[in-house]
Design a protein around this motif. Structure first.
Motif, PDB file in Angstrom:
ATOM      1  N   LYS A   1       0.835  -1.209   0.000  1.00  0.00           N
ATOM      2  CA  LYS A   1       0.000   0.000   0.000  1.00  0.00           C
ATOM      3  C   LYS A   1       0.866   1.254   0.000  1.00  0.00           C
ATOM      4  O   LYS A   1       0.593   2.226  -0.720  1.00  0.00           O
ATOM      5  CB  LYS A   1      -0.916  -0.028   1.226  1.00  0.00           C
ATOM      6  N   ILE A   2       1.942   1.239   0.831  1.00  0.00           N
ATOM      7  CA  ILE A   2       2.829   2.409   0.877  1.00  0.00           C
ATOM      8  C   ILE A   2       3.504   2.605  -0.477  1.00  0.00           C
ATOM      9  O   ILE A   2       3.604   3.738  -0.984  1.00  0.00           O
ATOM     10  CB  ILE A   2       3.873   2.223   1.989  1.00  0.00           C
ATOM     11  N   ALA A   3       3.976   1.505  -1.096  1.00  0.00           N
ATOM     12  CA  ALA A   3       4.618   1.623  -2.407  1.00  0.00           C
ATOM     13  C   ALA A   3       3.643   2.177  -3.440  1.00  0.00           C
ATOM     14  O   ALA A   3       4.015   3.011  -4.284  1.00  0.00           O
ATOM     15  CB  ALA A   3       5.137   0.254  -2.850  1.00  0.00           C
ATOM     16  N   THR A   4       2.384   1.718  -3.381  1.00  0.00           N
ATOM     17  CA  THR A   4       1.386   2.220  -4.337  1.00  0.00           C
ATOM     18  C   THR A   4       1.143   3.711  -4.123  1.00  0.00           C
ATOM     19  O   THR A   4       1.037   4.484  -5.080  1.00  0.00           O
ATOM     20  CB  THR A   4       0.082   1.427  -4.166  1.00  0.00           C
ATOM     21  N   GLU A   5       1.032   4.121  -2.829  1.00  0.00           N
ATOM     22  CA  GLU A   5       0.825   5.545  -2.549  1.00  0.00           C
ATOM     23  C   GLU A   5       2.002   6.371  -3.061  1.00  0.00           C
ATOM     24  O   GLU A   5       1.825   7.423  -3.700  1.00  0.00           O
ATOM     25  CB  GLU A   5       0.639   5.740  -1.052  1.00  0.00           C
TER      26      GLU A   5
ATOM     27  N   GLY B   1      13.932   0.516   7.822  1.00  0.00           N
ATOM     28  CA  GLY B   1      13.191   0.458   6.573  1.00  0.00           C
ATOM     29  C   GLY B   1      13.770   1.389   5.519  1.00  0.00           C
ATOM     30  O   GLY B   1      14.746   2.108   5.738  1.00  0.00           O
ATOM     31  N   PHE B   2      13.164   1.404   4.331  1.00  0.00           N
ATOM     32  CA  PHE B   2      13.650   2.260   3.260  1.00  0.00           C
ATOM     33  C   PHE B   2      12.538   2.531   2.268  1.00  0.00           C
ATOM     34  O   PHE B   2      11.537   1.813   2.204  1.00  0.00           O
ATOM     35  CB  PHE B   2      14.839   1.608   2.534  1.00  0.00           C
ATOM     36  N   LEU B   3      12.705   3.627   1.507  1.00  0.00           N
ATOM     37  CA  LEU B   3      11.914   3.959   0.335  1.00  0.00           C
ATOM     38  C   LEU B   3      12.884   4.173  -0.815  1.00  0.00           C
ATOM     39  O   LEU B   3      13.929   4.819  -0.647  1.00  0.00           O
ATOM     40  CB  LEU B   3      11.083   5.224   0.568  1.00  0.00           C
ATOM     41  N   ALA B   4      12.574   3.642  -1.960  1.00  0.00           N
ATOM     42  CA  ALA B   4      13.502   3.759  -3.094  1.00  0.00           C
ATOM     43  C   ALA B   4      12.727   3.778  -4.398  1.00  0.00           C
ATOM     44  O   ALA B   4      11.594   3.301  -4.475  1.00  0.00           O
ATOM     45  CB  ALA B   4      14.509   2.608  -3.094  1.00  0.00           C
TER      46      ALA B   4
ATOM     47  N   PHE C   1      16.267   7.301  -3.199  1.00  0.00           N
ATOM     48  CA  PHE C   1      16.152   6.462  -2.009  1.00  0.00           C
ATOM     49  C   PHE C   1      16.038   7.351  -0.774  1.00  0.00           C
ATOM     50  O   PHE C   1      16.531   8.472  -0.732  1.00  0.00           O
ATOM     51  CB  PHE C   1      17.381   5.553  -1.882  1.00  0.00           C
ATOM     52  N   LYS C   2      15.305   6.813   0.234  1.00  0.00           N
ATOM     53  CA  LYS C   2      15.251   7.395   1.573  1.00  0.00           C
ATOM     54  C   LYS C   2      15.301   6.240   2.550  1.00  0.00           C
ATOM     55  O   LYS C   2      14.570   5.255   2.404  1.00  0.00           O
ATOM     56  CB  LYS C   2      13.971   8.211   1.779  1.00  0.00           C
ATOM     57  N   LEU C   3      16.175   6.380   3.551  1.00  0.00           N
ATOM     58  CA  LEU C   3      16.489   5.234   4.395  1.00  0.00           C
ATOM     59  C   LEU C   3      16.234   5.557   5.850  1.00  0.00           C
ATOM     60  O   LEU C   3      16.175   6.725   6.258  1.00  0.00           O
ATOM     61  CB  LEU C   3      17.957   4.835   4.213  1.00  0.00           C
TER      62      LEU C   3
ATOM     63  N   PHE D   1       6.069   5.811 -16.712  1.00  0.00           N
ATOM     64  CA  PHE D   1       7.491   6.108 -16.611  1.00  0.00           C
ATOM     65  C   PHE D   1       8.247   4.820 -16.289  1.00  0.00           C
ATOM     66  O   PHE D   1       7.710   3.942 -15.588  1.00  0.00           O
ATOM     67  CB  PHE D   1       7.766   7.146 -15.519  1.00  0.00           C
ATOM     68  N   PRO D   2       9.482   4.722 -16.755  1.00  0.00           N
ATOM     69  CA  PRO D   2      10.271   3.487 -16.518  1.00  0.00           C
ATOM     70  C   PRO D   2      10.858   3.494 -15.116  1.00  0.00           C
ATOM     71  O   PRO D   2      12.077   3.535 -14.926  1.00  0.00           O
ATOM     72  CB  PRO D   2      11.351   3.557 -17.593  1.00  0.00           C
ATOM     73  N   LEU D   3      10.002   3.471 -14.136  1.00  0.00           N
ATOM     74  CA  LEU D   3      10.445   3.590 -12.757  1.00  0.00           C
ATOM     75  C   LEU D   3       9.567   2.720 -11.882  1.00  0.00           C
ATOM     76  O   LEU D   3       8.367   2.548 -12.150  1.00  0.00           O
ATOM     77  CB  LEU D   3      10.369   5.060 -12.310  1.00  0.00           C
ATOM     78  N   MET D   4      10.159   2.161 -10.823  1.00  0.00           N
ATOM     79  CA  MET D   4       9.461   1.313  -9.857  1.00  0.00           C
ATOM     80  C   MET D   4       9.739   1.886  -8.471  1.00  0.00           C
ATOM     81  O   MET D   4      10.889   2.184  -8.133  1.00  0.00           O
ATOM     82  CB  MET D   4       9.967  -0.128  -9.947  1.00  0.00           C
ATOM     83  N   VAL D   5       8.689   2.037  -7.635  1.00  0.00           N
ATOM     84  CA  VAL D   5       8.839   2.538  -6.265  1.00  0.00           C
ATOM     85  C   VAL D   5       8.799   1.360  -5.312  1.00  0.00           C
ATOM     86  O   VAL D   5       7.912   0.506  -5.394  1.00  0.00           O
ATOM     87  CB  VAL D   5       7.736   3.552  -5.912  1.00  0.00           C
ATOM     88  N   LEU D   6       9.788   1.290  -4.397  1.00  0.00           N
ATOM     89  CA  LEU D   6       9.882   0.225  -3.415  1.00  0.00           C
ATOM     90  C   LEU D   6       9.700   0.787  -2.006  1.00  0.00           C
ATOM     91  O   LEU D   6      10.179   1.906  -1.725  1.00  0.00           O
ATOM     92  CB  LEU D   6      11.250  -0.475  -3.485  1.00  0.00           C
ATOM     93  N   ALA D   7       9.018   0.034  -1.139  1.00  0.00           N
ATOM     94  CA  ALA D   7       8.879   0.385   0.284  1.00  0.00           C
ATOM     95  C   ALA D   7       9.258  -0.839   1.089  1.00  0.00           C
ATOM     96  O   ALA D   7       8.691  -1.919   0.898  1.00  0.00           O
ATOM     97  CB  ALA D   7       7.453   0.813   0.608  1.00  0.00           C
ATOM     98  N   GLY D   8      10.234  -0.694   1.993  1.00  0.00           N
ATOM     99  CA  GLY D   8      10.681  -1.819   2.806  1.00  0.00           C
ATOM    100  C   GLY D   8      10.503  -1.532   4.280  1.00  0.00           C
ATOM    101  O   GLY D   8      10.897  -0.472   4.771  1.00  0.00           O
ATOM    102  N   ALA D   9       9.855  -2.464   5.015  1.00  0.00           N
ATOM    103  CA  ALA D   9       9.658  -2.351   6.464  1.00  0.00           C
ATOM    104  C   ALA D   9      10.460  -3.439   7.147  1.00  0.00           C
ATOM    105  O   ALA D   9      10.379  -4.608   6.774  1.00  0.00           O
ATOM    106  CB  ALA D   9       8.184  -2.485   6.819  1.00  0.00           C
ATOM    107  N   ASP D  10      11.274  -3.059   8.158  1.00  0.00           N
ATOM    108  CA  ASP D  10      12.101  -4.078   8.803  1.00  0.00           C
ATOM    109  C   ASP D  10      11.231  -5.021   9.629  1.00  0.00           C
ATOM    110  O   ASP D  10      10.245  -4.611  10.249  1.00  0.00           O
ATOM    111  CB  ASP D  10      13.199  -3.434   9.650  1.00  0.00           C
TER     112      ASP D  10
END
Length: 813
Positions: free
Chosen positions: A114-118, A264-267, A278-280, A328-337
Motif C-alpha cells: 500500500k505504501i509503495a502504491t501511494e 526500513g527504506f523507500l527507493a 532512495f530514503k532510508l 514512466f520506466p520507474l518502480m517505487v519500493l517500500a521496505g519495512a524491517d
C-alpha cells in the motif's frame, strides 16, 4: 440392648488422629464392656459400660490401601487429565502463535504494498511535472529557433520547493544556457556527448524522457538525478538536449519510521534495476545493490515479498512492496524491517508464554490438590459406609420417612427408573407398604395409591440439579394425605425424606383463607387482590385477551350509616356483596377493598362491550331498595372501569385508573359507569396541581390587592374603596378571582385566603394613615363559608388592633 440414638452418636463420633473408623468389640464376653480398636491393636480405649449389647461390630475398617483401591483409577485420572489439558493448551497456544505471526506477516506485506502504491502515485505526479517542463522547453526552443531564455522557468520548483536546475545543450553538445552555472564540472562539459543523458537522447529514436543514474558529489553526501528530453528544430531533426537536475530525495515522499521502522527504506528503481532515488531509516546504510531475489520479483508491475536479512548484508529481514510508476520506466519500493513489523506480535507471544507458564503451575497445584482431596474423599466414603447402617437404624425412631434410591439405567446410560436401596419403617408406612416389600423394588411398581409420576419427576430433578423438593397427594382409606418430599443427590444415589404435612397444610390453608377473606362479607379482601390481580394481568398479556377492573363505590352508604347506625350499614354491605356476586358472570371475581368500596375482576374479555354489560348488571342490582332490619335503604353505585392492556399495563395503574373513572362518575351525578378517560385524568391532575399551587400561594402570600374607588357623583369626591384580590402566579402571571376563588371555595382554602386578604388590607390602611391620607372606608368581599368556619368578628378586631386602625368607618360585605 444399646439404644438407636447411641448408635447414631457413635457413628459420627470424631475419631482420634490415628483412627480411620470407630467400631465396637467386646473386651470380654462375660462383661458388658466395649472398646475402640484400631486394626488388631487397641488404641486409646474408650470403655462403655452398663449397656446391654448382645452383638458387636466386626472389624469394619480395612487397611488404608484397601479403602483407596476402588478410587485409584479416579485418583490417577488427575495427573493424566492435567497432562492432557496442559499439552492441549500448549499446542493450542503455539498454534495461535503461528496463526498470529502469519496474519502479522500478511498485514506487513499488504502495508508495504500500500505504501509503495501511494508513493508511486506521488512520484508519477512529480515526474509528470518535470516532463511537462522539458516539453515546454522543447516547444519554445523549436518555436524561437534556439533563442529562448530560462527566466520564465525560474519559479518552477521540485516537490520539495527547490527551484529546478535547468540546462540546455545544443546539437554540438555545447552548453547553450543554464540557471545553475556551478552544476557542471569542466570535465563533464568537455565530454557532454559521452554522458548518458546526451548520448541516449542523440542515439535513440524514441521520443521520451530519459532518467539518468544518481550522480554523487565528491563527498558522496548528496546526489542528483538528471532528466532529459531531446530538442528538435523546425524540421523535426535533433537539435540538442534539455536537462533538469533534481535531488533524488525530493522525488519520493518522506520516510515514515512509524510505518517502516528504523531499518526500513523507500527507493525508486529504474527499468534497468538500478536505484534512482532512495530514503532510508536512520540506522540503515545506503543500498548499493538490490538483492537478487528482489530484482527478479520486480518483473511484475506490483507486489510484495519477504527478503531475508542475509541478502541485504546487515542480517535484518524486510517486508518489501513495489509498484510501477504508470507512464514512466520507474518502480517505487517500500521496505519495512521485520523486527518493527512483528514487535507487537512478539510482545503478545512473550506475555502469553508467561501467562501459560503460570497457568501450568496453577494446574499442577490444582492436580496435586485434587489428588489429595480424592484420597481424603475415599476415606470419607469408607467412613460413611461404616456409619450408614447405624444411621438408618437411628432414623427408625424419627417421624420422617427415609429412603435411599438408585437410578436404573438402560444400555445407553439413560435413567429409566429408580430402585429402593434402603428405607425405614416410617417411610414404608407413608408409602402404604412394608420395608421388606420396598427394598429392591422399582418406584414405577409402587402401589397405585401413590402418585408415581410426580415422584419420578422429583427424583429426575434431583439427579440433574442435585436436589429437589415438592408435595405429593396420596389416597388412603378414602382420605387425602399430603406428603412433603425432599430429595438430595449424593454421588449416584438419592437420599429421600418424607414427612406427613396433612395437618400443617390444613392449618396453612385455614390461615390463608382468613388472611385473604373479608370477615364481614366473606368476599376476598384487599390482600387477595394484591396477590391474585398480578397473576390475572400476566394471564391476560400471555393469552392476548383483555382484562377489566370495575371499581364499585356505593352512593348513599354514609346516609344509611348515619340514619340507621353501623350495624345496619354492615348488614347492607353483606347484602350488596351477595347482589354483586349474582350480577357478575361465572368465573368473575368480586372483592371488597374496604368501607363501601368493591372491586370486580373480569378476565377473558374480547372487548370493552363485555365489561360494559357486566357494569350495567351491577348498576341494575341497585335499582331496587335494599331491605335491611332497620328498614329499606336506598343506595346506588358509581362504577369506574379500567381495561388492560388498553388503559394500563400494570396492577397499580389499573386500579388507579379504575378509581379515577369512578371519581368521574361521582363528579358527574353518581349512579352510573364510566370507562377511564385520559382527558378527565389530565384535567383532574391539572386541578390538583392548581390546588397545590394555591396552597403554596397562601403560605407564601403571592396575592396583591387592587382597590376600586367609589365616587360621589354629586361632589366627585371618593367616599370609599373596594379591595379586590389578585393572584400574582409565578408562572401564569396575574390571575383574577374567577380563576382561583371557586377552587378555594370548594377546597376550604377560602378561609386562610380570607385571613391573608384581611391582613393585607389592614396593613395598607395603616400605611395610608401613616402617610397622612384621610381615612376612607374599605370594603372586603367575604365568603359565606368564612362565616361558617371562622369567627369573622374576632378576625377583624384582631387585625385592626394589630395594625392600630380605629374601627370607625370600616365595613365589610
Amino acid at each position: 440392648m444399646i439404644s438407636r440414638p447411641i448408635i447414631a452418636m457413635l457413628a459420627v463420633w470424631p475419631l482420634p488422629d490415628c483412627c480411620v473408623s470407630l467400631y465396637l468389640q467386646p473386651v470380654h464376653r462375660r462383661h458388658q464392656e466395649y472398646a475402640c480398636w484400631h486394626g488388631a491393636s487397641p488404641c486409646r480405649r474408650r470403655r462403655i459400660t452398663g449397656i446391654d449389647m448382645p452383638f458387636g461390630f466386626a472389624s469394619l475398617r480395612p487397611p488404608p490401601m484397601a479403602a483407596l483401591r476402588p478410587y485409584l483409577v479416579f485418583i490417577l485420572l488427575w495427573p493424566i487429565a492435567g497432562l492432557l489439558i496442559a499439552g492441549a493448551s500448549w499446542l493450542l497456544l503455539l498454534g495461535n502463535f503461528s496463526r498470529e505471526r502469519d496474519a502479522a506477516e500478511r498485514q506487513a506485506l499488504e502495508s508495504t504494498l500500500k505504501i509503495a502504491t501511494e508513493r508511486a502515485t506521488q512520484t508519477r505526479g512529480n515526474l509528470a511535472m518535470i516532463d511537462q517542463v522539458l516539453l515546454m522547453i522543447r516547444l519554445q526552443w523549436q518555436a524561437l529557433d534556439g533563442t529562448m531564455k530560462l527566466d520564465q522557468f525560474g519559479k518552477v520548483a521540485d516537490p520539495a520547493g527547490v527551484p529546478l536546475k535547468i540546462s540546455v545543450f545544443g546539437a554540438d553538445a555545447r552548453l547553450r544556457m543554464t540557471n545553475a552555472p556551478g552544476l557542471w564540472s569542466a570535465a563533464e562539459l568537455r565530454r557532454v556527448d559521452q554522458l548518458p543523458f546526451f548520448a541516449n537522447q542523440q542515439l535513440r529514436a524514441a521520443d521520451d524522457m530519459f532518467i539518468g543514474m544518481p550522480i554523487p558529489d565528491e563527498a558522496r553526501l548528496h546526489y542528483i538525478v538528471r532528466f532529459s528530453r531531446k530538442l528538435l528544430d523546425r524540421d523535426g531533426e535533433f537539435a540538442g538536449v534539455a536537462v533538469v537536475s533534481v535531488d533524488p530525495d525530493n522525488l519520493i515522499a518522506d520516510f515514515d519510521p512509524s510505518r517502516l521502522g528504523t531499518h526500513g527504506f523507500l527507493a525508486a528503481v529504474g527499468s534497468d534495476g538500478m536505484l534512482r532515488a532512495f530514503k532510508l531509516g536512520e540506522s540503515f546504510r545506503r543500498i548499493e545493490l538490490l538483492p537478487m531475489s528482489l530484482r527478479q520479483a520486480l518483473a511484475s508491475a506490483g507486489g510484495s515479498a519477504l527478503v531475508r536479512g542475509n541478502e541485504f548484508g546487515d542480517g535484518i529481514s524486510r517486508y518489501v512492496g513495489w509498484q510501477a510508476v504508470d507512464g514512466f520506466p520507474l518502480m517505487v519500493l517500500a521496505g519495512a524491517d521485520q523486527p518493527h513489523a512483528m514487535a507487537l506480535v512478539r510482545e503478545r507471544e512473550r506475555a502469553s508464554r508467561q501467562t501459560a507458564t503460570g497457568a501450568s503451575v496453577a494446574l499442577l497445584i490444582f492436580v496435586l490438590a485434587g489428588m489429595t482431596m480424592s484420597g481424603r474423599l475415599a476415606l470419607q466414603r469408607y467412613r460413611l459406609t461404616v456409619a450408614q447402617d447405624a444411621y438408618r437404624k437411628a432414623t427408625e425412631a424419627s417421624t420422617e420417612g427415609f429412603f435411599i434410591t438408585a437410578p436404573v439405567r438402560d444400555g445407553s446410560g439413560n435413567v429409566i427408573d429408580y430402585v429402593t436401596v434402603d428405607c425405614n419403617e416410617q417411610g414404608a408406612a407413608l408409602s402404604n407398604s412394608t420395608r421388606e416389600e420396598l427394598i429392591g423394588k422399582r418406584v414405577s411398581a409402587l402401589s397405585r395409591d401413590i402418585p408415581v409420576e410426580p415422584a419420578v419427576t422429583l427424583l429426575a430433578q434431583a439427579m440433574a440439579h442435585g436436589s429437589a423438593e415438592g408435595d405429593l397427594e396420596s389416597q388412603r382409606d378414602g382420605k387425602t394425605t399430603h406428603v412433603r418430599i425432599k430429595v438430595r443427590r449424593s454421588g449416584d444415589v438419592l437420599a429421600v425424606t418424607l414427612r406427613d404435612v396433612t395437618l400443617e397444610r390444613a392449618h396453612v390453608s385455614n390461615l390463608e383463607r382468613k388472611n385473604f377473606e373479608d370477615t364481614l362479607t366473606g368476599l376476598p379482601n384487599r390482600a387477595w387482590v394484591g396477590k391474585c390481580l398480578p397473576d390475572a394481568v400476566a394471564r391476560a398479556k400471555a393469552g392476548g385477551k383483555s382484562l377489566a377492573v370495575l371499581f364499585v363505590d356505593l352512593d348513599g352508604f354514609k346516609a344509611v350509616n348515619d340514619t340507621f347506625g353501623h350495624a345496619a350499614g354492615d348488614e347492607l354491605l353483606q347484602i350488596v356483596a351477595r347482589r354483586l356476586k349474582v350480577a357478575v358472570r361465572p368465573g368473575d371475581h368480586v372483592a371488597r377493598l374496604g368501607g363501601d368500596e368493591f372491586i370486580v375482576i373480569l378476565e377473558n374479555l374480547h372487548g370493552t362491550a363485555e365489561a360494559a354489560q357486566v357494569a350495567a348488571r351491577v348498576l341494575q342490582a341497585f335499582h331496587a331498595g335494599v331491605a335491611i332490619g332497620a328498614g329499606t335503604a336506598s343506595v346506588g353505585a358509581s362504577v369506574g372501569i379500567s381495561m388492560c392492556p388498553g388503559d394500563a399495563q400494570d396492577v397499580d395503574m389499573l386500579l388507579r385508573h379504575a378509581d379515577i373513572a369512578m371519581y368521574e362518575v361521582k363528579t358527574s351525578g353518581k349512579n352510573g359507569c364510566r370507562f377511564f378517560d385520559p382527558a378527565f385524568y389530565g384535567a383532574m391532575r391539572q386541578r390538583k396541581q392548581r390546588e397545590n399551587e394555591l396552597q403554596a400561594a397562601i403560605a407564601d402570600n403571592q396575592f396583591v390587592m387592587h382597590y376600586q374607588v367609589r365616587v360621589d357623583a354629586a361632589t366627585q369626591h371618593a367616599v370609599s374603596l373596594e379591595a379586590l384580590v389578585r393572584w400574582n402566579h409565578p408562572a401564569a402571571g396575574l390571575l383574577y378571582p374567577d380563576e382561583f376563588i371557586p377552587l378555594a371555595e370548594e377546597t376550604g382554602m377560602i378561609v386562610p385566603l380570607g385571613e391573608v386578604v384581611v391582613e393585607s388590607v389592614c396593613a395598607q390602611i395603616a400605611a395610608w394613615t401613616r402617610d397622612g391620607c384621610p381615612p376612607l372606608p374599605v370594603s372586603i368581599n367575604v365568603s359565606s363559608r368564612q362565616f361558617n368556619e371562622r369567627d369573622m368578628h374576632a378576625l377583624f378586631l384582631e387585625a385592626l388592633e394589630r395594625h392600630g386602625i380605629p374601627p370607625r368607618g370600616s365595613r365589610s360585605s
